[in-house]
Design a protein around this motif. Structure first.
Motif, PDB file in Angstrom:
ATOM      1  N   GLU A 171       0.834  -1.210   0.000  1.00  0.00           N
ATOM      2  CA  GLU A 171       0.000   0.000   0.000  1.00  0.00           C
ATOM      3  C   GLU A 171       0.868   1.259   0.000  1.00  0.00           C
ATOM      4  N   GLU A 172       1.927   1.252   0.809  1.00  0.00           N
ATOM      5  CA  GLU A 172       2.813   2.423   0.888  1.00  0.00           C
ATOM      6  C   GLU A 172       3.513   2.667  -0.453  1.00  0.00           C
ATOM      7  N   ARG A 173       3.875   1.551  -1.120  1.00  0.00           N
ATOM      8  CA  ARG A 173       4.540   1.716  -2.434  1.00  0.00           C
ATOM      9  C   ARG A 173       3.603   2.387  -3.425  1.00  0.00           C
ATOM     10  N   TRP A 174       2.351   1.924  -3.491  1.00  0.00           N
ATOM     11  CA  TRP A 174       1.431   2.498  -4.480  1.00  0.00           C
ATOM     12  C   TRP A 174       1.083   3.959  -4.148  1.00  0.00           C
ATOM     13  N   VAL A 175       1.033   4.279  -2.846  1.00  0.00           N
ATOM     14  CA  VAL A 175       0.803   5.675  -2.468  1.00  0.00           C
ATOM     15  C   VAL A 175       1.968   6.535  -2.945  1.00  0.00           C
ATOM     16  N   LYS A 176       3.175   6.037  -2.739  1.00  0.00           N
ATOM     17  CA  LYS A 176       4.359   6.794  -3.162  1.00  0.00           C
ATOM     18  C   LYS A 176       4.413   6.918  -4.694  1.00  0.00           C
ATOM     19  N   ILE A 177       4.060   5.831  -5.394  1.00  0.00           N
ATOM     20  CA  ILE A 177       4.058   5.865  -6.872  1.00  0.00           C
ATOM     21  C   ILE A 177       3.054   6.897  -7.366  1.00  0.00           C
ATOM     22  N   GLY A 178       1.867   6.924  -6.736  1.00  0.00           N
ATOM     23  CA  GLY A 178       0.855   7.903  -7.148  1.00  0.00           C
ATOM     24  C   GLY A 178       1.361   9.330  -6.984  1.00  0.00           C
ATOM     25  N   LYS A 179       2.044   9.587  -5.888  1.00  0.00           N
ATOM     26  CA  LYS A 179       2.587  10.931  -5.639  1.00  0.00           C
ATOM     27  C   LYS A 179       3.643  11.284  -6.698  1.00  0.00           C
ATOM     28  N   ILE A 180       4.514  10.320  -7.004  1.00  0.00           N
ATOM     29  CA  ILE A 180       5.577  10.576  -8.000  1.00  0.00           C
ATOM     30  C   ILE A 180       4.963  10.867  -9.373  1.00  0.00           C
ATOM     31  N   ILE A 181       3.950  10.059  -9.754  1.00  0.00           N
ATOM     32  CA  ILE A 181       3.324  10.230 -11.063  1.00  0.00           C
ATOM     33  C   ILE A 181       2.668  11.610 -11.162  1.00  0.00           C
ATOM     34  N   ARG A 182       1.970  12.027 -10.105  1.00  0.00           N
ATOM     35  CA  ARG A 182       1.297  13.346 -10.138  1.00  0.00           C
ATOM     36  C   ARG A 182       2.295  14.490 -10.337  1.00  0.00           C
ATOM     37  N   GLU A 183       3.496  14.332  -9.787  1.00  0.00           N
ATOM     38  CA  GLU A 183       4.462  15.431  -9.833  1.00  0.00           C
ATOM     39  C   GLU A 183       5.392  15.384 -11.044  1.00  0.00           C
ATOM     40  N   THR A 184       5.438  14.253 -11.762  1.00  0.00           N
ATOM     41  CA  THR A 184       6.430  14.141 -12.845  1.00  0.00           C
ATOM     42  C   THR A 184       5.826  13.888 -14.224  1.00  0.00           C
ATOM     43  N   GLN A 185       4.621  13.409 -14.298  1.00  0.00           N
ATOM     44  CA  GLN A 185       4.080  12.975 -15.590  1.00  0.00           C
ATOM     45  C   GLN A 185       2.818  13.742 -15.967  1.00  0.00           C
ATOM     46  N   LYS A 186       2.731  14.120 -17.236  1.00  0.00           N
ATOM     47  CA  LYS A 186       1.527  14.746 -17.762  1.00  0.00           C
ATOM     48  C   LYS A 186       1.148  14.029 -19.060  1.00  0.00           C
ATOM     49  N   VAL A 187      -0.097  13.608 -19.146  1.00  0.00           N
ATOM     50  CA  VAL A 187      -0.568  12.895 -20.344  1.00  0.00           C
ATOM     51  C   VAL A 187      -1.569  13.786 -21.067  1.00  0.00           C
ATOM     52  N   THR A 188      -1.309  14.078 -22.325  1.00  0.00           N
ATOM     53  CA  THR A 188      -2.213  14.910 -23.119  1.00  0.00           C
ATOM     54  C   THR A 188      -2.964  14.037 -24.120  1.00  0.00           C
ATOM     55  N   HIS A 189      -4.106  14.541 -24.582  1.00  0.00           N
ATOM     56  CA  HIS A 189      -4.931  13.758 -25.516  1.00  0.00           C
ATOM     57  C   HIS A 189      -4.222  13.597 -26.859  1.00  0.00           C
ATOM     58  N   HIS A 190      -4.320  12.426 -27.446  1.00  0.00           N
ATOM     59  CA  HIS A 190      -3.826  12.248 -28.817  1.00  0.00           C
ATOM     60  C   HIS A 190      -4.782  11.308 -29.552  1.00  0.00           C
ATOM     61  N   HIS A 191      -4.917  11.522 -30.840  1.00  0.00           N
ATOM     62  CA  HIS A 191      -5.829  10.706 -31.638  1.00  0.00           C
ATOM     63  C   HIS A 191      -5.217   9.327 -31.883  1.00  0.00           C
ATOM     64  N   HIS A 192      -6.076   8.316 -31.988  1.00  0.00           N
ATOM     65  CA  HIS A 192      -5.597   6.962 -32.277  1.00  0.00           C
ATOM     66  C   HIS A 192      -4.903   6.918 -33.630  1.00  0.00           C
ATOM     67  N   THR A 193      -3.752   6.255 -33.639  1.00  0.00           N
ATOM     68  CA  THR A 193      -3.030   6.103 -34.904  1.00  0.00           C
ATOM     69  C   THR A 193      -3.565   4.879 -35.649  1.00  0.00           C
ATOM     70  N   PHE A 194      -3.120   4.707 -36.881  1.00  0.00           N
ATOM     71  CA  PHE A 194      -3.525   3.539 -37.670  1.00  0.00           C
ATOM     72  C   PHE A 194      -3.100   2.244 -36.970  1.00  0.00           C
ATOM     73  N   LEU A 195      -1.870   2.231 -36.408  1.00  0.00           N
ATOM     74  CA  LEU A 195      -1.373   1.018 -35.752  1.00  0.00           C
ATOM     75  C   LEU A 195      -2.187   0.700 -34.498  1.00  0.00           C
ATOM     76  N   GLU A 196      -2.644   1.735 -33.782  1.00  0.00           N
ATOM     77  CA  GLU A 196      -3.469   1.489 -32.595  1.00  0.00           C
ATOM     78  C   GLU A 196      -4.831   0.927 -32.992  1.00  0.00           C
ATOM     79  N   ARG A 197      -5.407   1.444 -34.080  1.00  0.00           N
ATOM     80  CA  ARG A 197      -6.690   0.890 -34.548  1.00  0.00           C
ATOM     81  C   ARG A 197      -6.507  -0.558 -35.006  1.00  0.00           C
ATOM     82  N   LEU A 198      -5.390  -0.823 -35.693  1.00  0.00           N
ATOM     83  CA  LEU A 198      -5.093  -2.188 -36.140  1.00  0.00           C
ATOM     84  C   LEU A 198      -4.915  -3.116 -34.935  1.00  0.00           C
TER      85      LEU A 198
END
Length: 570
Positions: A171-198
Motif C-alpha cells: 500500500e505504501e509503495r502504491w501511495v508513493k508511486i501515485g505521488k511521483i506520477i502526479r508530480e512528474t508525468q503529464k498525459v495529453t490527448h492524442h488521436h488513435h493512430t492507424f497502428l493502434e486501430r489495427l
C-alpha cells in the motif's frame, strides 16, 4: 570484475540496451519473455579494457515475487549484482515504478534507464525526468535502446553507492508511486493512430480471427514462393557450377570403392544425383544448402517481422480460450511458434509458462506436432509433388493431433492452468537494422549447427549401410514399419537417422519413390516419434529424466497410433 544487472519489467528493451553496452549480438523482440535465461557480456570503459564490467541481461520481472521459472532466475541474480541498471518503460511509468521501489529497498547502487523515450512523444506522455530523479534520489537517464540515444550518458553516470530507503508495504509503495506520477508525468490527448486501430482489430475475436488467418496464410504462402524462387534461380544454378568439380573427384577416385561411397556416394545411372547419391560432398551439402536454406531464409524473416511488430502477443490473447482446453494459456503460442523455426529455442521458451505441468504439456506437444523449418522444407520436397492435398493432409494431421493430444494430456495430468498474465505491447514499425541482424544471426546459427550435423548424419548412414547394421535393425522393426505403418522396408533407415537429424531422414525418403499415402505417413511419423538429438538434450535438461521418459513414451505411442490410423484411412 564488478557485475551490472540489467533489470526491469518484460519487454522494456533490456536486451537492446545490453547489446548497446556489450556489443553482444542478442535477439530483441516486441513481446514479453524474449529473455528466458540470463545472458552475460563485458563492457569496457577504455580502449585496452583495463576498466570493465560484466553486464548481465536478466529475464524481465514485474516484481520480486516470482511466478515463473524465468522470473525465479531474475530474482536469484540479485545476490550477485554490484550495480543495477533499472530499465523502465517511459510509456508505462506507473507500472514500472513498483519494481523500481522494490529494487531500491535492496540497497544496491542503481541508475534508471528511462527507455522507449522516443515513443512518449507519440503517445502524448510528458515526463520531467529531472524531477523524477529528485523524488527517487537516484540518477535517471532517458534512453532509446535500439538507436543508442542516451547510452553514453548512462554509462558515464554509473553510481558507486546505494540510496538507502526503508522497506515499504504494498500500500505504501502504491501511495508513493501515485505521488511521483502526479508530480512528474503529464498525459495529453492524442488521436488513435492507424497502428493502434489495427491493434484493437487484431484482438477482437470477430475481426481478429479472420485477420490471423490472413496473416498466417500470407506468411506461409510467401515462404513457399520465395523458397522455390531461391532454389530455382539461385541455389540450383550455384550447384550446377559446382558439379564439374565433383565429377573430377569422382573420376579421380575411380567412380567406386569405399572412399568414393563416403564422399560422392552412389552414381545413379552413371551420374551424380544430389538427392539420391548420399555422399558427403553431394547430398551432404545439397540438402542443407540448396533444399532447406532457401526456405529457412524467408521463414526467419517473417518470424522476426511478426515478433518485432508486436503481433505474437495479440495472437496469444486471441487463442487463449483454445489453449486452456489443452491445459495451457495463450502465451504458449510463443514457444510453439518459435518451434516452427527450431525446436531448441522453442523448448527453452516454455520457461515463460508458470507451472511445471504447463511446461511439460507445451514441450511435449511442440516435439510431437511442430516440425522445425528444416523438416518442413523437406516435407514440402517429399509430399509437395502431390500438390496441396498431400501437404495439407500432413499439416492438418499434426494440427488435429495437437488439439486431441493436448486435451488428453490436460485430462491425464490434472492441475491448475493459470490465467494469462500478458502485457500487450503497441504495434511498432520494426527497426529494420535490428530485424535483419536477427535474421542473419538465426541463418548463421542454422548454417553452423545444421550443416555439420547433416554431414555427420550422411556419414553415419553410409557407415551403417556398409556394416549391415541398418539391414539388421530393419529386420527387427519390419513388422512395425511394414505392418502397422504400411511403409516399405527401405524406409527403416530414414526412421533410424531421424533420431539424429530429421531433415536428413526425410531426404533419405526422396529416392524411394513413395506413393502419396506412404509419403504422408512417413512425414507424419518422422515429425512425431522423437525429437532430433539437439532438442532431446534441451528437453532432458528442462523436464528432467522422469518427465522426459513420460514425454518419450507419449511420442512413440502417438506416432504409431496416428501413423497406423493414416495407413488404414489412406
Amino acid at each position: 570484475m564488478k557485475k551490472i544487472l540489467l533489470m526491469g519489467n518484460p519487454n522494456v528493451g533490456k536486451s537492446a540496451i545490453f547489446a548497446r553496452l556489450t556489443g553482444t549480438k542478442v535477439m530483441v523482440s516486441n513481446y514479453p519473455g524474449t529473455t528466458v535465461e540470463f545472458k552475460k557480456g563485458v563492457m569496457c570503459l577504455d580502449g585496452d579494457c583495463t576498466t570493465a564490467f560484466e553486464v548481465i541481461d536478466v529475464p524481465g520481472v514485474y516484481s520480486l515475487e516470482p511466478i515463473s521459472k524465468a522470473e525465479e532466475v531474475a530474482v536469484d541474480m540479485l545476490a550477485e549484482g554490484d550495480v543495477i541498471i533499472n530499465v523502465v518503460d517511459a510509456t508505462n511509468l506507473e507500472r514500472n515504478l513498483y519494481l523500481t521501489l522494490q529494487l531500491m529497498e535492496r540497497e544496491i547502487p542503481m541508475i534508471i534507464a528511462l527507455n522507449l523515450w522516443d515513443e512518449t512523444k507519440h503517445k502524448g506522455v510528458e515526463i520531467d525526468h529531472e524531477k523524477l530523479a529528485e523524488l527517487l534520489g537516484i540518477k535517471v537517464v532517458p534512453t532509446v535502446g535500439v538507436s543508442g540515444e542516451g547510452i553514453k550518458e548512462l554509462v558515464s553516470s554509473l553510481p558507486d553507492t546505494a540510496v538507502k530507503i526503508k522497506p515499504l508495504t504494498d500500500e505504501e509503495r502504491w501511495v508513493k508511486i501515485g505521488k511521483i506520477i502526479r508530480e512528474t508525468q503529464k498525459v495529453t490527448h492524442h488521436h488513435h493512430t492507424f497502428l493502434e486501430r489495427l491493434g484493437d482489430l487484431s484482438v477482437n475475436p470477430l475481426t481478429g480471427i479472420p485477420f490471423a488467418a490472413i496473416v498466417l496464410a500470407f506468411t506461409f504462402g510467401m515462404i513457399r514462393l520465395i523458397g522455390e524462387g531461391l532454389i530455382t534461380y539461385a541455389f540450383d544454378p550455384l550447384f550446377e557450377l559446382y558439379t564439374p568439380f565433383v565429377y573430377l573427384i569422382s573420376q579421380y577416385l575411380g567412380q567406386g570403392g569405399f572412399l568414393h561411397d563416403i564422399l560422392i556416394g552412389t552414381l545413379i545411372d552413371g551420374r551424380i544425383n544430389y538427392v539420391e547419391s548420399m555422399g558427403l560432398i553431394t547430398t551432404g551439402l545439397y540438402v542443407p544448402i540448396a533444399m532447406v536454406l532457401p526456405y529457412i531464409i524467408p521463414f526467419y524473416f517473417f518470424l522476426s517481422l511478426l515478433e518485432d511488430s508486436g503481433y505474437l502477443p495479440r495472437l496469444a490473447v486471441l487463442i487463449d480460450n483454445v489453449m486452456h482446453k489443452m491445459g495451457l494459456h495463450g502465451l504458449a503460442i510463443v514457444p510453439l511458434f518459435l518451434g516452427l523455426g527450431c525446436n531448441v529455442p522453442g523448448a527453452l521458451a516454455t520457461r515463460v509458462l508458470e507451472t511445471k505441468r504447463q511446461r511439460f504439456i507445451a514441450t511435449t506437444l511442440m516435439a510431437i506436432c511442430v516440425p522445425c523449418a528444416a523438416q518442413s522444407a523437406m516435407i514440402f520436397g517429399l509430399v509437395g509433388r502431390y500438390g496441396i492435398t498431400g501437404i495439407g493432409i500432413v499439416f492438418l494431421t499434426l494440427l488435429v493431433t495437437m488439439f486431441i493430444l493436448g486435451f488428453l494430456l490436460k485430462t491425464i495430468f490434472p492441475g491448475v492452468s493459470p490465467e494469462i498474465f500478458l502485457e500487450i505491447p503497441p504495434y511498432r514499425i520494426p527497426y529494420w537494422s535490428g530485424l535483419f541482424k536477427k535474421v542473419w544471426m538465426r541463418i548463421r546459427a542454422f548454417i553452423i549447427e545444421a550443416v555439420p550435423m547433416v554431414l555427420f548424419g550422411v556419414l553415419i548412414v553410409n557407415i551403417l549401410y556398409i556394416l549391415g547394421i541398418i539391414v539388421f535393425i530393419g529386420n527387427l522393426m519390419s513388422p512395425i514399419v511394414t505392418g502397422i505403418l504400411g511403409l516399405p522396408e527401405a524406409a527403416i533407415g530414414a526412421l533410424i537417422i531421424g533420431f539424429l537429424r530429421k531433415d536428413v531422414a526425410v531426404g533419405m525418403l526422396l529416392p524411394l519413390n513413395l506413393t502419396m499415402s506412404e509419403s504422408i505417413i512417413a512425414s507424419v511419423v518422422l515429425a512425431m516419434y522423437f525429437p532430433c538429438i539437439a532438442t532431446f538434450i534441451i528437453m532432458l535438461k528442462e523436464l528432467g529424466p522422469l518427465d522426459m521418459l513420460k514425454s518419450t513414451l507419449i511420442m512413440i505411442f502417438s506416432a504409431l497410433f496416428v501413423g497406423g490410423l493414416l495407413n488404414l484411412l489412406l
